[in-house]
Design a protein around this motif. Structure first.
Motif, mmCIF file in Angstrom:
data_model
loop_
_atom_site.group_PDB
_atom_site.id
_atom_site.type_symbol
_atom_site.label_atom_id
_atom_site.label_comp_id
_atom_site.label_asym_id
_atom_site.label_seq_id
_atom_site.Cartn_x
_atom_site.Cartn_y
_atom_site.Cartn_z
ATOM 1 N N SER A 116 -45.594 -23.812 -2.767
ATOM 2 C CA SER A 116 -45.795 -24.855 -1.686
ATOM 3 C C SER A 116 -46.888 -25.310 -1.214
ATOM 4 N N LYS B 206 -45.436 -29.380 -13.665
ATOM 5 C CA LYS B 206 -45.896 -30.326 -12.422
ATOM 6 C C LYS B 206 -47.426 -29.916 -12.088
ATOM 7 N N LEU C 56 -44.678 -19.256 -8.460
ATOM 8 C CA LEU C 56 -43.744 -20.336 -8.400
ATOM 9 C C LEU C 56 -42.419 -20.162 -7.576
ATOM 10 N N PRO C 57 -41.763 -20.847 -6.757
ATOM 11 C CA PRO C 57 -42.413 -22.157 -6.348
ATOM 12 C C PRO C 57 -43.670 -21.833 -5.288
ATOM 13 N N THR D 89 -43.844 -29.262 -2.916
ATOM 14 C CA THR D 89 -43.615 -27.846 -3.544
ATOM 15 C C THR D 89 -43.660 -28.122 -5.135
ATOM 16 N N LYS D 90 -44.309 -27.167 -5.820
ATOM 17 C CA LYS D 90 -44.439 -27.108 -7.082
ATOM 18 C C LYS D 90 -43.538 -26.442 -7.728
ATOM 19 N N SER D 91 -42.418 -26.846 -8.397
ATOM 20 C CA SER D 91 -41.199 -25.987 -8.833
ATOM 21 C C SER D 91 -41.405 -25.464 -10.292
ATOM 22 N N SER D 92 -42.062 -26.085 -11.037
ATOM 23 C CA SER D 92 -42.097 -25.924 -12.588
ATOM 24 C C SER D 92 -43.654 -26.039 -12.929
ATOM 25 N N GLN E 169 -44.964 -18.707 -3.815
ATOM 26 C CA GLN E 169 -43.549 -17.928 -3.926
ATOM 27 C C GLN E 169 -42.784 -18.309 -2.780
ATOM 28 N N THR E 170 -42.841 -19.649 -2.523
ATOM 29 C CA THR E 170 -42.163 -20.447 -1.245
ATOM 30 C C THR E 170 -41.370 -21.561 -1.669
ATOM 31 N N SER E 171 -40.005 -21.818 -1.234
ATOM 32 C CA SER E 171 -39.478 -22.849 -1.597
ATOM 33 C C SER E 171 -39.702 -23.967 -0.677
ATOM 34 N N LEU E 172 -39.315 -25.334 -1.264
ATOM 35 C CA LEU E 172 -39.418 -26.463 -0.289
ATOM 36 C C LEU E 172 -38.863 -26.276 0.868
#
Length: 855
Positions: free
Chosen positions: A551, A648, A548-549, A642-645, A607-610
């Motif tokens: 995407s 989800k 996480l994150p 994006t899946k951050s948690s 491992q990519t943020s929104l």
């Protein structure tokens, strides 16, 4: 010299675009040597992204440590002297790989006299240098080989002139290699017939003329430079290029003097000892020819061999001809007549024994002459070789059967002795097919098969000699071929393994097939991207908290159906491949790019943020915008989430990205369709002789006719759209046909005529053009039914198509084309009037004649 601290301006947009797409390596520095521009070719070669190197000193970033100081000196020199520099430097990539670069550097001055910035361009010549080195190594290897082999070798060109001679050839001919370059081969290599003493014709000339190899092993003498004569055997072979073009010939020969001496000594020794041995077990006889023919002596061994006693031989003067097989009597008659070619040689004669069985004999006959040289008797020895003949026949059958079996096996098979040297091979492998037995025997399998000096690692043959068991191993040859090598021991009772039989099975294709199957099981066969099955497996693997994150980007290719309908599935497939390349070029190495469906793509970004996913999405969109139209500009609708948690669900993330894609397609569909049609229209102007001005004039004429017959505003708008895009289907016709200056062939006319059907399909695929689809399809129909594609006539032809036919014809006639001169307005009007009722609607022609004066 004044130095500006920073560049005054970057290149204009057009030049910037060129810098982005060129394959050349281009780096721009400021006056301090800091990188301000790093084009995609540099990124691709070095592995650095532009943002990683911009702002850094170029000699600290790109060059190997040994050349950093020298690179800075070059930079300072160019900056100071304003003199361009060119040379070769070594770059080191992000992965630490060394690349050889042919590099140049020059300044770009500003208008105020300052140095604005410096531009360096380069070409990666690493692979070229590797190829050159490999070629040099190959030439050195060949030269060393020819210098070291024992056989004499002379090479010529296609004109019989000597080009090379190795030391063995120098020794035998008496000529030096440095003397014979360009000398005719006939002067250097002179041979005569040993028996007739006559010179032989130029053998190289014969080989060059026939393009076939020539081999001789007996009865020839080489006359060297000193006039000395040496018995030789030789082979002459033409040198042909891959295109079968004659390049020259190579002559290989050797001195066989010592071999001849050994052969003669052996024959004499064998004859002496055979005479002694045969007195005991072979038939020894003397047959008198004069004054009366008949046996004078036959030893007792004849009874055991033939069943006849010596007395039987003495009693009948014609006994010899009675016991000889009828088919061999002609040979016996030649022998009795004194044919010298039959003496002192082994003659195979069949006797008929007393019990009727055939006895195979091998006879050696010696002539006895009187003082006047007349043949008076024959003495000889006859050995019973019946058992040997039977064994030879059995062995011949066995050897033939073995050869047929082994040669029909696709595996390469060797029989090796304990020193791992070849005793026998079946020559299935290409490296063995042109080898003689002498060239193979006593050479090692690893030398012949793999061109190695030492056995392969974990050699199964060595293991078999150690263990006495069957050993197997997979071995990769230097040429990349893969073999399954199996070693079988040949055991002698109560002794160590005497030898091995080794099979080499080429499993390269099987391995490739396995790799291909493995590749296809995870990849889309059209685009080369990962397929949905692989993506879903990777999604399961990476859907874990430490990634996480996580995407997701989903893309839906626009206009695929239109391209497929208009241009066919091959062009549509190429559009999909182009889209896949554009998407993949914008993603990182760790990202997983897959084809999700027919025109859908999906990207998994661990491992990519929104925000990072958004940046990659923008990069993909920009890449598509820069792409060229071929035949239409590729377009894609993108969505990301994006899946951050951990809580989800990844399915929810995919659904969000998909919803975004469909919302954007719905919102942008009108503009996308318009862009696609505009792209096709632009392509139309580029591939045809038509122009926008032509379209406007046809629109004007068509509208005048439409207004005169009372068309509604909507119909007039459709008519103007038809006038503009009626030939849109020509984008599918090859340019060389559309722009051909001479008359078209019947087959080319068929291709051109299909443009109306292509235009109809394009229009049907666009809601903008759908109302005029039928008018496009029928705009080449004629009033008399002789048009195409369906031969409609009269009012079966749509009204808009009939109006367009008149307007287009008038405009073409009055403005002219490369293949047709322009005519006056009056001539054009008269031509249309003359074709009323045949080519054109007569009622619309009357309307046209009334409004033409206003045009």
């Amino acid at each position: 010299m004044k130095i500006s601290p920073t560049p005054s301006a970057l290149p204009d947009p057009v030049n910037a675009a060129i810098l982005e797409v060129t394959d050349a390596l281009i780096v721009v520095y400021d006056s301090e040597g800091r990188i301000v521009f790093f084009n995609p070719a540099c990124e691709k070669l070095t592995g650095y992204r532009a943002h990683e190197v911009i702002g850094h000193l170029f000699w600290e970033t790109l060059f190997i440590p040994e050349e950093k100081e020298e690179a800075k000196k070059v930079f300072d020199s160019v900056k100071t002297k304003k003199t361009p520099w060119r040379g070769k430097k070594y770059w080191v990539t992000k992965q630490g790989e060394l690349r050889s670069i042919l590099w140049s550097c020059t300044i770009v001055p500003a208008e105020n006299g300052f140095v604005s910035y410096m531009v360096s361009t380069g070409v990666d010549v690493t692979e070229e240098e590797k190829i050159k080195e490999a070629l040099r190594e190959g030439n050195r290897w060949l030269e060393a080989l020819l210098q070291s082999i024992g056989d004499a070798v002379i090479a010529t060109d296609a004109f019989e002139k000597v080009t090379f001679m190795n030391p063995a050839a120098e020794r035998l001919t008496g000529w030096d290699n440095s003397e014979v370059h360009g000398v005719p081969i006939g002067k250097v290599f002179r041979i005569i017939d040993e028996k007739s003493r006559q010179p032989l014709e130029n053998i190289v000339r014969g080989v060059l003329e026939s393009k076939k190899s020539h081999h001789k092993s007996n009865d020839f003498l080489l006359v060297n430079r000193k006039g000395e004569e040496l018995p030789i055997e030789y082979t002459c072979t033409p040198i042909l290029s891959e295109e079968k073009r004659l390049l020259g010939a190579v002559l290989v020969f050797r001195d066989i003097s010592e071999r001849r001496k050994r052969e003669r000594a052996l024959q004499e020794s064998e004859q002496r000892f055979r005479l002694i041995a045969e007195n005991a077990r072979d038939i020894v006889f003397r047959y008198r020819l004069l004054p009366e023919p008949g046996f004078e002596y036959v030893n007792p061994a004849t009874k055991a061999i033939s069943g006849y006693s010596p007395e039987d031989h003495y009693a009948d003067p014609d006994f010899l001809f009675k016991i000889i097989h009828p088919e061999d009597r002609s040979l016996l008659e030649k022998l009795m007549a004194g044919d010298p070619s039959l003496f002192q040689k082994h003659l195979a004669l069949r006797w008929i024994g007393a019990d009727g069985r055939i006895v195979f004999t091998e006879q050696t006959n010696v002539p006895i002459y009187d003082d006047q040289g007349k043949l008076i008797a024959i003495e000889g020895i006859a050995r019973d070789i019946t058992v040997r003949k039977e064994m030879e026949e059995a062995l011949r059958r066995s050897e033939y059967e073995k050869k047929v079996i082994l040669e029909s096996i696709s595996d390469t098979i060797f029989y090796l002795d304990r020193e791992m040297k070849i005793v026998w091979a079946n020559r299935i492998h290409p490296a063995l097919q042109n080898k003689t037995e002498e060239e193979l025997v006593n050479r090692t399998c690893f030398e012949v098969m793999f061109s190695k000096k030492n056995p392969c690692k974990d050699c199964p043959v060595q293991k078999t000699f150690q263990s006495g068991q069957v050993e197997e191993k997979e071995i990769t040859a230097p040429d990349g071929r893969i073999y399954w090598v199996c070693s079988h021991p040949i055991d002698v009772p109560e002794k160590e393994t005497a030898g091995v039989v080794v099979t080499h099975r080429d499993i390269t294709d099987r391995k490739k097939a396995e790799e291909r199957i493995r590749y296809l099981s995870f990849h889309d066969s059209l685009t080369g991207l990962y397929n949905r099955a692989f993506f879903e497996e990777e999604l399961k693997r990476l859907d874990v908290p430490r990634q996480l994150p996580l995407s997701i980007i989903i893309g839906d290719l626009n206009g695929l159906k239109l391209v497929n309908d208009a241009f066919g599935h091959q062009v549509a497939d190429e559009l999909l491949r182009k889209a896949a390349e554009l998407i993949k070029s914008c993603c990182r190495k760790e990202d997983i790019v897959a084809r999700w469906g027919g025109d859908e793509f999906i990207i998994l970004l661990p491992q990519t943020s929104l925000e990072e996913a958004k940046s990659i999405t923008k990069r993909i969109e920009a890449s598509f915008q820069r792409a060229e139209a071929d035949p239409i500009k590729p377009s894609i609708s993108l969505g990301y989430a994006t899946k951050s948690s951990p809580e989800k669900k990844i399915d929810e993330v995919i659904r969000i990205a998909e919803d975004w894609v469909y919302q954007r397609k719905l919102f942008e569909s009108k503009s996308q369709h318009h862009a696609i049609i505009s792209s096709l229209e632009q392509t139309l102007w580029e591939v045809t002789q038509e122009t926008r001005e032509h379209a406007k004039r046809v629109q004007k004429i068509s509208r005048k006719i439409g207004e005169a017959i009372g068309l509604s505003e909507r119909e007039l708008e459709e008519l103007e759209l038809l006038a503009r895009l009626h030939d849109i289907g020509k984008v599918t016709v090859p340019r060389e046909i559309l722009n051909k200056e001479g008359p078209l062939t019947p087959e080319e006319w068929k291709i051109v005529k299909r443009h109306v059907e292509a235009g109809y399909r394009i229009a049907q695929s666009s809601y903008e053009l759908a109302p005029i689809a039928e008018a496009i399809l029928y705009h080449h129909e004629r009033w008399d039914g002789k048009g195409y594609p369906q031969g409609l006539k009269g009012e079966e032809i749509p009204l808009l198509s009939r109006i367009l036919a008149i307007a287009d014809a008038y405009e073409v006639m009055t403005t002219g084309r490369p293949y047709r001169r322009a005519v006056s307005r009056e001539e054009a009007v008269e031509e249309i009037r003359r074709n009323a009722g045949t080519q054109f609607d007569p009622h619309l022609v009357e309307v046209f004649l009334k409004v033409v004066s206003d045009i």
